[in-house]
Design a protein around this motif. Structure first.
Motif, PDB file in Angstrom:
ATOM      1  N   ALA A   2      -3.739  -7.158   4.572  1.00 40.68           N
ATOM      2  CA  ALA A   2      -3.350  -7.717   5.865  1.00 40.68           C
ATOM      3  C   ALA A   2      -3.606  -6.665   6.942  1.00 40.68           C
ATOM      4  O   ALA A   2      -3.171  -5.521   6.828  1.00 40.68           O
ATOM      5  CB  ALA A   2      -1.890  -8.124   5.848  1.00 40.68           C
ATOM      6  N   TYR A   3      -4.315  -7.064   7.981  1.00 37.87           N
ATOM      7  CA  TYR A   3      -4.664  -6.142   9.055  1.00 37.87           C
ATOM      8  C   TYR A   3      -3.762  -6.330  10.269  1.00 37.87           C
ATOM      9  O   TYR A   3      -3.203  -7.417  10.491  1.00 37.87           O
ATOM     10  CB  TYR A   3      -6.119  -6.361   9.489  1.00 37.87           C
ATOM     11  N   LYS A   4      -3.663  -5.270  11.066  1.00 36.62           N
ATOM     12  CA  LYS A   4      -3.037  -5.356  12.387  1.00 36.62           C
ATOM     13  C   LYS A   4      -4.171  -5.445  13.401  1.00 36.62           C
ATOM     14  O   LYS A   4      -5.033  -4.559  13.462  1.00 36.62           O
ATOM     15  CB  LYS A   4      -2.166  -4.122  12.652  1.00 36.62           C
ATOM     16  N   HIS A  25      -2.637 -12.024   8.616  1.00 31.90           N
ATOM     17  CA  HIS A  25      -2.749 -10.837   9.456  1.00 31.90           C
ATOM     18  C   HIS A  25      -1.747 -10.888  10.621  1.00 31.90           C
ATOM     19  O   HIS A  25      -1.292 -11.961  11.025  1.00 31.90           O
ATOM     20  CB  HIS A  25      -4.171 -10.707   9.978  1.00 31.90           C
ATOM     21  N   SER A  26      -1.431  -9.718  11.159  1.00 29.41           N
ATOM     22  CA  SER A  26      -0.550  -9.610  12.319  1.00 29.41           C
ATOM     23  C   SER A  26      -1.408  -9.424  13.563  1.00 29.41           C
ATOM     24  O   SER A  26      -2.220  -8.492  13.622  1.00 29.41           O
ATOM     25  CB  SER A  26       0.408  -8.422  12.162  1.00 29.41           C
ATOM     26  N   GLY A  66       0.214 -15.763   9.038  1.00 31.78           N
ATOM     27  CA  GLY A  66       0.285 -14.501   9.761  1.00 31.78           C
ATOM     28  C   GLY A  66       1.357 -14.496  10.829  1.00 31.78           C
ATOM     29  O   GLY A  66       2.134 -15.456  10.979  1.00 31.78           O
ATOM     30  N   TYR A  81      -3.698  -0.045  15.483  1.00 32.31           N
ATOM     31  CA  TYR A  81      -4.356  -1.259  14.987  1.00 32.31           C
ATOM     32  C   TYR A  81      -5.574  -0.931  14.128  1.00 32.31           C
ATOM     33  O   TYR A  81      -6.175   0.136  14.239  1.00 32.31           O
ATOM     34  CB  TYR A  81      -4.740  -2.151  16.176  1.00 32.31           C
ATOM     35  N   LEU A 198     -12.066 -10.738   6.886  1.00 31.80           N
ATOM     36  CA  LEU A 198     -11.672 -11.805   7.808  1.00 31.80           C
ATOM     37  C   LEU A 198     -12.534 -13.047   7.596  1.00 31.80           C
ATOM     38  O   LEU A 198     -12.038 -14.183   7.641  1.00 31.80           O
ATOM     39  CB  LEU A 198     -11.778 -11.318   9.254  1.00 31.80           C
ATOM     40  N   ASP A 201     -11.204 -14.827   4.598  1.00 37.58           N
ATOM     41  CA  ASP A 201      -9.919 -15.469   4.889  1.00 37.58           C
ATOM     42  C   ASP A 201     -10.106 -16.776   5.653  1.00 37.58           C
ATOM     43  O   ASP A 201      -9.461 -17.785   5.365  1.00 37.58           O
ATOM     44  CB  ASP A 201      -9.027 -14.522   5.703  1.00 37.58           C
TER      45      ASP A 201
END
Length: 356
Positions: A2-4, A25-26, A66, A81, A198, A201
């Motif tokens: 999971a990415y910021k 993701h956030s 997310g 980030y 991404l 996803d």
């Protein structure tokens, strides 16, 4: 993983954010206070048409895996980030506050993905053989890109079309053309791996409906070629900017189809220019496919609407293409005519604003 992700711009940015949220993701959106307050309270909603289905689906960010938050430019540390997206229009990056944040983004060396019609000047430096200093007059303020490393910025072509319906709240987006985002890889494989994750996803996303889980349009596609996102240029020059008229504006459908041969000539001129820069013709979209899609573009393009509303600065992809063509010893009379028309309309807007 999971990415910021930090996204500057909540209107168009909400569309890509809605797809990335499926991956858990956030995402933090930079936007105006009224937008931020509403998004933090209610999330945002995206209405998405589905081919073969009578009713569109409604994506509600509060119901996706997310997490989304929103706020202003103050107190944001880009280094927090994994990826930063630029989804504002190019003139907005010179505005006080946004400009300082953009400078901090460039200096942070966090990988940055532009989602603008107007490619950042730093991205164009990835194209061999271009004298980018000669392209600066196309930008509202080219110096805002000075802190960016070309190897850490990429371009995501904003091909999907979306509007904010006037009857809805400002956290609502209506997709009018559900095509795909096309992003060029970074030079670094590790950075490109973020884009590839991404992409997976978004591809895997399914939406619950009464008839079962369905696949959603508007994918994120990653390409090896830096030229793939430039396919949008021909569409902008043949359609969007030709929505601008001497006394107002017309729809993109009218701009393309009222004189189809001129539209084809402009479009193919820009495609040929991209090939001269190094693009493979397979990277680009043929005119017939664009002309078919333009049949559904029944609103004037945003550039024409902005000019009609008295805006003193707009994105000038038209002038950028004109200047690149000149570098190659090329020109097209319809493009020259259009650039001059937009110049006049902007000059009139600036004089009116100065007199107010």
């Amino acid at each position: 993983m999971a990415y910021k992700i930090l996204l500057l711009g909540a209107s168009y940015g909400s569309l890509l954010a809605s797809k990335m949220l499926f991956g858990g993701h956030s995402i933090h959106l930079i936007c105006l206070p009224a937008e931020a307050d509403l998004i933090n309270q209610e999330g945002f909603k995206v209405r998405l048409p589905i081919r073969g289905r009578k009713d569109p689906v409604l994506l509600d960010s509060k119901k996706l895996p997310g997490k989304v938050t929103a706020g202003g430019v103050a107190g944001v540390n880009p280094a927090d980030y994994d990826l930063i997206g630029l989804a504002m229009q190019e003139p907005q990056y010179r505005v006080d506050g946004v400009r300082q944040l953009l400078d901090a983004v460039g200096k942070s060396k966090v990988p940055c993905m532009s989602i603008m019609n107007m490619p950042p000047l730093a991205y164009l430096r990835r194209i061999p053989g271009l004298d980018c200093d000669k392209l600066k007059p196309a930008y509202t303020d080219a110096s805002v890109w000075d802190s960016f490393d070309p190897e850490r910025i990429t371009l995501n072509s904003p091909d999907p079309q979306a509007i904010r319906p006037p009857e809805e709240k400002i956290n609502f987006l209506q997709v009018t053309l559900p095509t795909n985002f096309k992003v060029a890889r970074f030079k670094d494989d590790k950075l490109t791996a973020i884009l590839s994750q991404l992409e997976k996803d978004v591809e895997a996303a399914r939406f619950d409906t009464p008839e079962g889980k369905i696949e959603l349009p508007v994918k994120l596609k990653v390409y090896d070629s830096v030229f793939v996102p430039l396919a949008k240029w021909a569409m902008l020059l043949a359609g969007n900017y030709r929505c601008v008229t001497e006394d107002g504006m017309r729809t993109a459908q009218e701009a393309v189809h009222s004189d189809i041969e001129t539209s084809r000539s402009v479009y193919n001129f820009v495609l040929d220019l991209c090939v001269k820069l190094g693009a493979d013709p397979k990277d680009l979209v043929p005119f017939e496919k664009y002309a078919a899609a333009a049949q559904s573009l029944v609103r004037p393009a945003s550039a024409a609407r902005a000019l009609n509303n008295g805006v003193p600065f707009i994105e000038r992809a038209d002038k950028l293409v004109q200047l690149i063509a000149r570098e190659k010893g090329l020109s097209h009379p319809e493009i020259d005519r259009g650039v001059a028309l937009v110049d006049r309309r902007l000059e009139a807007n600036r004089k009116k604003a100065a007199a107010a």
